[in-house]
Every structure is written in structure tokens, then in C-alpha cells.
Design a protein around this motif. Structure first.
Motif, PDB file in Angstrom:
ATOM      1  N   PHE A  86       0.888  -1.171   0.000  1.00  0.00           N
ATOM      2  CA  PHE A  86       0.000   0.000   0.000  1.00  0.00           C
ATOM      3  C   PHE A  86       0.922   1.215   0.000  1.00  0.00           C
ATOM      4  O   PHE A  86       1.477   1.586   1.024  1.00  0.00           O
ATOM      5  CB  PHE A  86      -0.879  -0.026   1.252  1.00  0.00           C
ATOM      6  CG  PHE A  86      -1.915   1.052   1.310  1.00  0.00           C
ATOM      7  CD1 PHE A  86      -2.800   1.259   0.262  1.00  0.00           C
ATOM      8  CD2 PHE A  86      -2.032   1.856   2.436  1.00  0.00           C
ATOM      9  CE1 PHE A  86      -3.770   2.256   0.320  1.00  0.00           C
ATOM     10  CE2 PHE A  86      -2.992   2.843   2.510  1.00  0.00           C
ATOM     11  CZ  PHE A  86      -3.863   3.047   1.451  1.00  0.00           C
ATOM     12  N   GLU A  90       3.040   5.489  -7.320  1.00  0.00           N
ATOM     13  CA  GLU A  90       2.108   4.957  -8.311  1.00  0.00           C
ATOM     14  C   GLU A  90       2.795   4.532  -9.605  1.00  0.00           C
ATOM     15  O   GLU A  90       2.128   4.094 -10.540  1.00  0.00           O
ATOM     16  CB  GLU A  90       1.044   6.009  -8.646  1.00  0.00           C
ATOM     17  CG  GLU A  90       0.124   6.361  -7.499  1.00  0.00           C
ATOM     18  CD  GLU A  90      -0.959   7.332  -7.919  1.00  0.00           C
ATOM     19  OE1 GLU A  90      -1.861   6.931  -8.686  1.00  0.00           O
ATOM     20  OE2 GLU A  90      -0.906   8.499  -7.507  1.00  0.00           O
ATOM     21  N   VAL A 107      -1.471  -1.524  -4.160  1.00  0.00           N
ATOM     22  CA  VAL A 107      -2.533  -0.517  -4.141  1.00  0.00           C
ATOM     23  C   VAL A 107      -1.932   0.853  -3.849  1.00  0.00           C
ATOM     24  O   VAL A 107      -1.124   1.005  -2.932  1.00  0.00           O
ATOM     25  CB  VAL A 107      -3.602  -0.858  -3.077  1.00  0.00           C
ATOM     26  CG1 VAL A 107      -4.675   0.235  -3.010  1.00  0.00           C
ATOM     27  CG2 VAL A 107      -4.242  -2.205  -3.365  1.00  0.00           C
ATOM     28  N   LYS A 109      -1.941   4.668  -2.490  1.00  0.00           N
ATOM     29  CA  LYS A 109      -2.602   5.359  -1.388  1.00  0.00           C
ATOM     30  C   LYS A 109      -3.568   6.438  -1.876  1.00  0.00           C
ATOM     31  O   LYS A 109      -4.425   6.891  -1.119  1.00  0.00           O
ATOM     32  CB  LYS A 109      -1.557   5.985  -0.456  1.00  0.00           C
ATOM     33  CG  LYS A 109      -0.813   4.970   0.403  1.00  0.00           C
ATOM     34  CD  LYS A 109       0.121   5.642   1.393  1.00  0.00           C
ATOM     35  CE  LYS A 109       0.777   4.627   2.310  1.00  0.00           C
ATOM     36  NZ  LYS A 109       1.696   5.250   3.303  1.00  0.00           N
ATOM     37  N   GLY A 111      -5.794   6.014  -4.095  1.00  0.00           N
ATOM     38  CA  GLY A 111      -7.043   5.406  -4.537  1.00  0.00           C
ATOM     39  C   GLY A 111      -8.146   5.523  -3.494  1.00  0.00           C
ATOM     40  O   GLY A 111      -7.946   6.019  -2.378  1.00  0.00           O
ATOM     41  N   GLU A 115     -10.985   0.427  -2.129  1.00  0.00           N
ATOM     42  CA  GLU A 115     -10.112  -0.391  -2.971  1.00  0.00           C
ATOM     43  C   GLU A 115      -9.171  -1.230  -2.112  1.00  0.00           C
ATOM     44  O   GLU A 115      -8.866  -2.378  -2.459  1.00  0.00           O
ATOM     45  CB  GLU A 115      -9.310   0.487  -3.930  1.00  0.00           C
ATOM     46  CG  GLU A 115      -8.490  -0.312  -4.918  1.00  0.00           C
ATOM     47  CD  GLU A 115      -7.859   0.532  -5.996  1.00  0.00           C
ATOM     48  OE1 GLU A 115      -7.826   0.079  -7.157  1.00  0.00           O
ATOM     49  OE2 GLU A 115      -7.380   1.642  -5.683  1.00  0.00           O
ATOM     50  N   LEU A 116      -8.694  -0.672  -1.007  1.00  0.00           N
ATOM     51  CA  LEU A 116      -7.803  -1.425  -0.125  1.00  0.00           C
ATOM     52  C   LEU A 116      -8.545  -2.605   0.496  1.00  0.00           C
ATOM     53  O   LEU A 116      -7.992  -3.701   0.605  1.00  0.00           O
ATOM     54  CB  LEU A 116      -7.233  -0.526   0.970  1.00  0.00           C
ATOM     55  CG  LEU A 116      -6.287  -1.241   1.952  1.00  0.00           C
ATOM     56  CD1 LEU A 116      -5.053  -1.761   1.224  1.00  0.00           C
ATOM     57  CD2 LEU A 116      -5.876  -0.296   3.075  1.00  0.00           C
ATOM     58  N   ALA A 119      -8.798  -5.212  -2.076  1.00  0.00           N
ATOM     59  CA  ALA A 119      -7.484  -5.815  -2.299  1.00  0.00           C
ATOM     60  C   ALA A 119      -7.151  -6.831  -1.212  1.00  0.00           C
ATOM     61  O   ALA A 119      -6.655  -7.931  -1.507  1.00  0.00           O
ATOM     62  CB  ALA A 119      -6.416  -4.726  -2.343  1.00  0.00           C
ATOM     63  N   TYR A 129      -3.963  -8.630  -6.821  1.00  0.00           N
ATOM     64  CA  TYR A 129      -4.749  -7.412  -7.002  1.00  0.00           C
ATOM     65  C   TYR A 129      -3.819  -6.223  -7.211  1.00  0.00           C
ATOM     66  O   TYR A 129      -2.927  -5.982  -6.400  1.00  0.00           O
ATOM     67  CB  TYR A 129      -5.639  -7.149  -5.786  1.00  0.00           C
ATOM     68  CG  TYR A 129      -6.614  -6.013  -6.012  1.00  0.00           C
ATOM     69  CD1 TYR A 129      -7.919  -6.247  -6.419  1.00  0.00           C
ATOM     70  CD2 TYR A 129      -6.211  -4.686  -5.846  1.00  0.00           C
ATOM     71  CE1 TYR A 129      -8.810  -5.208  -6.662  1.00  0.00           C
ATOM     72  CE2 TYR A 129      -7.079  -3.636  -6.092  1.00  0.00           C
ATOM     73  CZ  TYR A 129      -8.383  -3.907  -6.501  1.00  0.00           C
ATOM     74  OH  TYR A 129      -9.246  -2.870  -6.737  1.00  0.00           O
ATOM     75  N   SER A 131      -3.934  -1.975  -8.268  1.00  0.00           N
ATOM     76  CA  SER A 131      -4.748  -0.784  -8.533  1.00  0.00           C
ATOM     77  C   SER A 131      -4.883  -0.569 -10.029  1.00  0.00           C
ATOM     78  O   SER A 131      -3.916  -0.754 -10.787  1.00  0.00           O
ATOM     79  CB  SER A 131      -4.090   0.466  -7.922  1.00  0.00           C
ATOM     80  OG  SER A 131      -4.206   0.453  -6.530  1.00  0.00           O
ATOM     81  N   THR A 132      -6.057  -0.138 -10.454  1.00  0.00           N
ATOM     82  CA  THR A 132      -6.312   0.063 -11.881  1.00  0.00           C
ATOM     83  C   THR A 132      -5.286   0.989 -12.524  1.00  0.00           C
ATOM     84  O   THR A 132      -4.711   0.678 -13.577  1.00  0.00           O
ATOM     85  CB  THR A 132      -7.721   0.634 -12.095  1.00  0.00           C
ATOM     86  OG1 THR A 132      -8.679  -0.246 -11.509  1.00  0.00           O
ATOM     87  CG2 THR A 132      -8.023   0.788 -13.580  1.00  0.00           C
TER      88      THR A 132
END
Length: 215
Positions: A86, A90, A107, A109, A111, A115-116, A119, A129, A131-132
Motif C-alpha cells: 500500500f 504509483e 494498491v 494510497k 485510490g 479499494e484497499l 485488495a 490485485y 490498482s487500476t
């Protein structure tokens, strides 16, 4: 009637406020339980063996050996550990290295909080998993050929590179990673060869270009 066991989570972040917020966020959801908190990679490594959490949520930028090295060491001792990064980073370079080190998720931060939660649940099931936004950057890097020199570094080489680019000397890097200065020097030789750089300034510029440190 069978009751499903809670997903047991360990949090590792050097900011107490962040850990407190994450604990509240996660424990608001039924079936999620935070069983341990660590403020450094070293502490995360020690506490993992004590609590054996189902999922470890950890930051990469922590004092000491850092999150990436913590992932590597925990998995070396507990190969089935499920690690979820996390991070404020990015960019594709950090995510690629985290996944290469064995993390099951990444993931950002920035987001949405939900989302977390998603995940953690997915990683607990054994899934991966990402992040998009981060996944898109990794995909774009692959489309561009995926030949960024930083991706050629091993997880340990990446950590040494990051620390030196941030201004740490060989002695400090050796202390944080619990290796000898000679080993650090050997890593630096390999890193310079792989990245095609020869001076600390060139390493700094490359790190800045990849968004690894602030400009």
C-alpha cells in the motif's frame, strides 16, 4: 452452522496516524481483523513470525530496510505469506519490483479507501490485485517494450539503488540492509552496469525520471 474465520491482517507503516486510519477502515468491515502493527520493515519481519497473519499490508517507504526488503525476507522465511503493498508510489517501477519480490498485490494510497478493502479480500483468497491506475502504467510500459533499465534490477539491487539515489552512503546502506560494505560495493557495480550509469548524479537523475524520489 459454520462460521467463517476472520481475515487476520498485519499493518506495516511508519506513520501511526496512517496505521490507525487503516485499522478503522478495515475493522469496519465484517470478517477483517487487524492482529498486529509494525512501524518498520524489521519490526514487520519479527511480528510476522509471532502472528502469522493471512495478509500483510505494508508501505514501501519505511525507515530501516524498507518495505521491499521486508517482503523479500518474510517470503524467504514464510513462502506462503500474502503480502499487499500500500504505497504512495504509483509508478510502474515500484509496482514491478514489489511483484517481482513476491507481493500479491499493489494498491496506491491515492485510490479510494474501498479499494484497499477489496485488495485485502482478494489477496486473502490467493488472488493478485493491482490498482487500476498502476496496472495501466505497467501495461503501458509493456507496450513500450518493457525495456526500462530499472526493471532489469533484482529486488535487492533496486533497494540499494533507491537508497543511494536518496543520498545514503555505502555504510548506511550496509547497516540498513544488514550486509557488508563490500557487498554494497558489489551491488553498486552491478547496478551501474545494468543501468548504464557511472556516477551518483546519473543515478539520482534516473531515479527522478522514474518518480522514485521527489524532484
Amino acid at each position: 452452522m459454520s462460521t467463517q474465520r476472520n481475515i487476520r491482517i498485519m499493518l506495516a507503516d511508519d506513520h501511526a496516524v496512517v496505521r490507525s486510519g487503516l485499522r478503522r477502515l478495515l475493522e469496519q468491515r465484517q470478517g477483517l481483523e487487524v492482529v498486529a502493527e509494525a512501524e518498520s520493515g524489521e519490526q514487520a519481519y519479527r511480528l510476522f513470525s509471532e502472528h502469522l497473519p493471512d495478509v500483510t499490508v505494508l508501505d514501501l517507504s519505511m525507515p530501516g530496510m524498507g518495505g521491499l526488503e521486508a517482503v523479500r525476507r518474510i517470503l524467504a522465511r514464510h513462502p506462503s505469506a500474502r503480502m499487499l503493498v500500500f504505497s504512495m508510489h504509483e509508478n510502474a517501477a515500484f509496482a514491478t519490483q514489489a511483484l517481482k519480490a513476491g507481493a500479491r498485490g499493489y494498491v496506491a494510497k491515492t485510490g479510494a479507501p474501498e479499494e484497499l478493502v477489496t485488495a485485502v479480500q482478494e489477496v486473502a483468497k490467493g488472488k493478485i490485485y493491482i490498482s487500476t491506475g498502476v496496472a495501466q502504467k505497467i501495461a503501458m510500459q509493456s507496450l513500450d517494450g518493457g525495456n526500462e533499465p530499472v526493471n532489469q534490477l533484482s529486488a535487492r539491487e533496486f533497494e540499494v539503488f533507491r537508497m543511494v539515489a536518496e543520498g545514503l552512503g555505502a555504510e548506511e546502506v550496509a547497516y540498513k540492509l544488514k550486509i557488508s560494505q563490500k557487498t554494497v560495493a558489489n551491488y553498486l557495480t552491478l547496478i551501474k552496469q545494468k543501468l548504464g550509469v557511472s556516477t551518483p548524479i546519473e543515478m539520482l537523475r534516473l531515479a527522478m525520471r522514474h518518480g522514485m524520489i521527489e524532484k
